[in-house]
Design an enzyme around this catalytic site. Structure first.
Site, short mmCIF file in Angstrom:
data_model
loop_
_atom_site.label_atom_id
_atom_site.label_comp_id
_atom_site.label_asym_id
_atom_site.label_seq_id
_atom_site.Cartn_x
_atom_site.Cartn_y
_atom_site.Cartn_z
N ASP A 46 -41.40 17.85 -59.35
CA ASP A 46 -42.22 18.70 -60.23
C ASP A 46 -43.56 19.11 -59.63
O ASP A 46 -44.41 19.61 -60.35
CB ASP A 46 -42.47 18.04 -61.60
CG ASP A 46 -41.20 17.98 -62.43
OD1 ASP A 46 -40.31 18.81 -62.18
OD2 ASP A 46 -41.10 17.09 -63.29
N GLY A 55 -43.70 21.39 -57.52
CA GLY A 55 -43.61 22.84 -57.37
C GLY A 55 -42.91 23.37 -56.13
O GLY A 55 -43.18 24.49 -55.70
N PRO A 107 -35.03 17.72 -52.10
CA PRO A 107 -35.26 17.36 -53.49
C PRO A 107 -36.21 16.18 -53.63
O PRO A 107 -36.30 15.34 -52.75
CB PRO A 107 -33.88 17.01 -54.01
CG PRO A 107 -33.09 16.69 -52.80
CD PRO A 107 -33.69 17.41 -51.65
N HIS A 146 -36.26 13.80 -56.12
CA HIS A 146 -35.84 12.59 -56.83
C HIS A 146 -35.53 11.47 -55.85
O HIS A 146 -34.90 11.69 -54.84
CB HIS A 146 -34.62 12.88 -57.69
CG HIS A 146 -34.96 13.63 -58.92
ND1 HIS A 146 -34.93 13.09 -60.16
CD2 HIS A 146 -35.39 14.90 -59.07
CE1 HIS A 146 -35.32 13.99 -61.04
NE2 HIS A 146 -35.61 15.10 -60.40
N GLY A 204 -41.15 -29.79 -28.18
CA GLY A 204 -40.98 -31.12 -27.57
C GLY A 204 -40.03 -31.14 -26.39
O GLY A 204 -39.60 -32.21 -25.96
N SER A 248 -40.38 -30.47 -23.04
CA SER A 248 -40.83 -31.14 -21.81
C SER A 248 -40.92 -32.64 -22.00
O SER A 248 -40.47 -33.42 -21.15
CB SER A 248 -42.19 -30.60 -21.38
OG SER A 248 -42.07 -29.25 -21.06
N SER A 265 -36.71 -20.39 -22.81
CA SER A 265 -35.53 -19.52 -22.64
C SER A 265 -35.15 -18.85 -23.97
O SER A 265 -34.12 -19.17 -24.54
CB SER A 265 -34.35 -20.29 -22.04
OG SER A 265 -34.14 -21.52 -22.68
#
Lengths: 282, 639
Positions: B21, B23, B96, B98, B463, B465, B532
């Site tokens: 609406d 326009g 449109p 909508h 954890g 290593s 990794s």
């Protein structure tokens, strides 16, 4: 807002385009035809003998390097002009087409609530439906264009049809970036529209550029010519002096009369053409 | 009649968007009328139609050609019509307003070169004013004129116009869009459409038509690197023709083409055509057919490029997409990915965020519903040839389908994922593998266990290593031949020439995988302790070992390999960030470390790890004990 400044900045450098508008249309249509040929198992092309159809066959030969690798169908109302039947005979041979000719059922078989000229046109819908069933086509290439008629403006390039051949324009699948919906449930078929973006003027300019043969009824004789060809009893000529392709192009550049003004079924009632389309008309 | 052969006029495709609406259809009617583009009799037909319905003249009926639309007063689907100015022709794609018809808006707007965005001067900026701008941005439509319509309803107030201009410009700015123009108009009366309106004397910018005529046609894609998606292969006669439409760049007869993902190359022998002069070169937009100097087995879906500017190859990528299907997109969902002419399976690996349709702020979610815009990660078992959408407007865009209908459209981002091409390309070809005099079985016999790889993976701070070092100690104490490969001993030598970009990380992991396989062949149990993060890299390390052990087996006929064991050291991001033993997360959050896994680069957890050590639940001792038991069970052999 610096709109004015931006506006002044405008005439920028654009590298000269190698492809002109007709080249772009041709490339897009060729792409569509190749997609259809690759994706659709049982494919056929409608050949109405009119200008758009002839351009479409020509584009297929461009796409497939001189070949038309699927059947070409003429759905015959047996009410075409003699010039059209002659054209069919000559060019089916010259273009090496695998031509299927199927006759339409009588007018009595059509929806009696439609206005008379629309009923006459609806014979083609039934003829097409029967042909699709007879050969098991899953895809039909048709030469409609968006600028012909406002209902056709809403079409997709790959447009699915229900089992009855009906078109649901309210719930069409999305289609963008040249990705087409090409797979369908059993029992349904696709309409493929390679000329959707072309205008009537584009068609004639392409005919001129490529030297594509046309039915002579398009060219003016005694102040009259046909702009659109259908059955002889529901198609009338327009007033025109355009006797060559160049003159037709010049005429179209200035006219504001609609192309299908001579096609009776389009304007019997407000919605006659929409009803024809929804039922499966081209 | 004088006839002159004219070249075709330039055509520009524009889309008109905006809230319902505001326009749109009225504007279209007015544009046609004011530019003298209406077909004869059309104005009268609409006038008659309105009179029959007993209503004032309605411009919108021109576009809304359908009976059903006239009844409902809304535009159902995308229609395209034409008008012309002195400069060129225009196709208008009416989209449109909508929300449920968004797929049509996308269908319409996707091919537009410029957009007109309508805003009702009275109602101001509405939800769809925002959504449509967001979509235009996603679709790549960059030339935008904002039209503040119905100025007559606000008495042509300069202040009101300035308010809307300011608010909307600021919103568009947040999306990275700067509108080319903001024009005050009253479409119904034709103010500032073609004629400058005396009622907006304060406005100094262009009229709508002037604004339109100033837009530029879409930039040619021929300046980009070559992309030719193979559409089909024809053998109608003795020629074998690869057909396709050039998506970007140009190609010449004699060019060497690289086909992805098959990684094959061949030279262009000819560019074929029917009823047209022979071409020596072709460029973006052209539908071509080429023949090659070698009979490669190439199928639809391959992407041809030049060797030096090839697409990125990856199994996984990030995407921004709009979802159009009635059924939602779910985490883990399986779809078909269509990349130009390629059609492959993908799964949704993660949903990074969904944009809120009101505020367009990102929020986390496990599902994406119709009309949502989301950022996701997609993974395929097949290697994909990918281009980033910000550089390649054509090949950087994809759709998802269910094998039948299109469900979504999206743009590709290559951020954070490595190019896998060089990892799968074998460069040296004249290598013959030599059999060892000592078999793997003999080594296992002496050591009391076969060689193998324990591949620890997990986030920084999980954890890895700590566990790796303690595990090495304990296994050594128990008599195992064991060695830890960690960042320090690898990065300083073997990978000293690599940085931390995705490609370098992938190459680093590839080297570690190969070295680990060699150690394992020597009879060692190798423990690796690297983040990794990419699944494909870990899978490749597994394959590296499988290859060398299969070779060993074929040479010695004794199955002796201890195999590859992926051990997931599991702790979530929040936990790891809380621990942050090296202060790395803090630096990454502060932007001081680029591409940090979990923060600015992805981590892909294992799908089926051989062992999981959950360090959120277990302490280090318990985790190590779990790993020791696992090794005893899988490696220990009686001497």
């Amino acid at each position: 807002m610096t709109a004015a400044a931006i506006y002044l900045d405008v005439p920028g450098e654009q590298p000269a385009a190698v492809m002109d508008h007709l080249d772009q249309l041709e490339a897009q249509s060729v792409y569509i035809l190749r997609e259809a040929f690759n994706r659709i198992e049982k494919l056929g092309m409608l050949w109405s003998l009119g200008k758009d159809s002839n351009v479409m066959v020509w584009l297929a030969r461009k796409a497939f390097f001189g070949h038309v690798p699927f059947p070409v169908m003429h759905i015959d109302t047996e009410k075409k002009f003699p010039e059209m039947y002659l054209f069919r005979e000559i060019y089916a041979k010259e273009w090496g087409l695998n031509l299927i000719i199927e006759k339409c059922p009588p007018v009595e078989a059509t929806d009696p609530t439609l206005p008379p000229a629309a009923r006459s046109a609806a014979r083609k819908t039934l003829g097409l439906r029967d042909t699709i069933a007879k050969y098991g086509f899953t895809g039909i290439i048709a030469g409609i264009r968006r600028d012909e008629e406002s209902v056709r403006a809403k079409e997709r390039v790959f447009s699915p049809r229900g089992e009855s051949g009906a078109w649901d324009f309210r719930d069409q699948p999305p289609e963008f970036w040249d990705y087409f919906n090409t797979d369908l449930p059993a029992g349904t078929h696709l309409r493929v529209h390679p000329l959707l973006s072309w205008t009537e003027l584009d068609i004639w300019r392409y005919i001129q550029r490529e030297g594509i043969p046309m039915v002579e009824l398009y060219f003016a004789k005694n102040g009259k010519r046909y702009r659109s060809l259908g059955d002889h009893d529901i198609t009338s000529p327009v007033t025109s002096e355009a006797a060559t392709i160049a003159e037709i192009i010049a005429e179209l550049e200035t006219t504001r009369a609609p192309e299908r003004a001579g096609r009776a079924m389009d304007r019997e009632t407000e919605d006659a053409f929409e009803r024809l389309r929804a039922a499966g008309y081209m | 009649m004088s006839i002159e052969l004219k070249t075709a006029r330039e055509l520009m495709r524009i889309v008109i968007v905006g809230h319902v609406d505001h326009g749109k259809s009225t504007l279209v009617g007015r544009l046609f009328h004011d530019t003298g583009s209406l077909p004869e009799g059309k104005y009268e037909a609409i006038k008659g139609m309105c009179e029959r319905r007993g209503m004032p003249f309605e411009w919108a009926f021109l576009m809304d050609a359908f009976q059903s639309e006239r009844d409902q007063g809304i535009t159902i689907d995308t229609a395209q019509i034409w008008f012309k100015t002195a400069l060129r022709d225009y196709t208008i794609i009416d989209a449109p307003g909508h929300r449920e018809f968004i797929k049509n808006m996308i269908t319409g707007a996707s091919s537009a070169e410029a957009a007109l965005m309508l805003i009702d001067a009275g109602q101001g900026i509405q939800q769809q004013s925002r959504l449509h701008a967001f979509l235009l941005n996603l679709l790549g439509v960059k030339q935008i004129a904002v039209l503040v319509n119905k100025m007559d309803l606000v008495d042509f107030s300069e202040a009101r116009f300035a308010d809307i201009s300011r608010e909307y410009s600021s919103y568009l700015g947040s999306l990275g869009i700067s509108p080319n123009y903001i024009v005050p108009i009253a479409a119904r009366d034709g103010d500032n459409i073609v004629e400058r309106s005396p009622r907006t004397a304060w406005y100094k910018g262009p009229t709508l038509i002037e604004a339109l005529d100033s837009f530029r046609p879409a930039a040619p894609l021929s300046a980009l690197p070559l992309r030719l998606p193979v559409q089909d292969v024809y053998k109608f006669d003795d020629r074998r023709i690869l057909a396709g439409r050039i998506a970007s760049g140009r190609l010449n007869v004699g060019d060497t083409l690289l086909f992805s993902p098959s990684n094959k190359t061949a030279k262009v022998s000819s560019i074929e055509a029917w009823s047209a002069p022979m071409q020596e070169s072709a460029e973006a937009g052209q539908s071509v057919g080429i023949t090659l100097d070698e009979q490669l087995f190439i199928e639809r879906g391959e992407m041809a490029s030049h060797v030096e500017a090839a697409p990125t190859e990856s199994h996984v990528f990030k995407a921004k997409l709009f979802w159009l299907s009635k059924s939602p997109l779910n985490l883990g969902g399986a779809y078909r990915l269509r990349l130009q002419t390629r059609d492959v399976a993908v799964t949704v690996e993660s949903i990074t965020c969904v944009y809120d349709p009101e505020s367009f702020t990102a929020r986390p979610s496990d599902t994406v519903i119709r009309n949502d815009i989301a950022e996701v990660t997609l993974r395929s078992p097949a290697l994909l040839s990918l281009d980033a959408a910000d550089i390649y407007p054509k090949t950087g865009r994809f759709v998802l389908s269910d094998g039948r209908n299109i469900l979504a459209g999206g743009t590709i981002s290559l951020e954070g994922y490595p190019d896998e091409r060089r990892l799968v390309t074998v460069r040296s070809s004249n290598i013959t593998e030599v059999a060892h005099g000592i078999t793997a079985g003999q080594r296992a016999q002496r050591n009391g266990h076969p060689g193998g790889v324990l591949w620890l993976t997990g986030l920084s701070g999980a954890g890895k290593s700590t566990i790796a070092m303690a595990l090495e100690q304990e296994l050594f104490r128990r008599g195992f031949q064991v060695f830890v490969l960690d960042g320090d001993n690898v990065r300083r030598g073997l990978s000293a020439n690599l940085g931390f970009a995705p490609e370098d990380r992938a190459e680093n992991i590839r080297r570690i995988g190969e070295v680990a396989a060699l150690f394992a062949e020597s009879g060692q149990i190798v423990i690796t302790a690297f983040i990794s993060p990419y699944r494909s890299d870990r899978d490749r390390a597994r394959q590296a070992l499988a290859k060398s052990q299969a070779l060993a087996k074929s040479l010695s006929s004794v199955a002796a390999g201890g195999g590859f064991h992926e051990i997931y050291v599991k702790a979530d991001l929040v936990t790891c960030e809380g621990r942050d033993p090296k202060g790395l997360y803090q630096k990454a959050r502060a932007g001081k470390i680029a591409e940090f896994t979990g923060i600015s680069a992805p981590y892909e957890p294992p799908v089926q790890p051989e062992l999981v050590i959950d360090t959120e639940k277990l302490d280090i001792a318990a985790g190590v004990a779990l790993a020791v038991n696992y090794v005893e069970g899988h490696f220990r052999r009686p001497r």
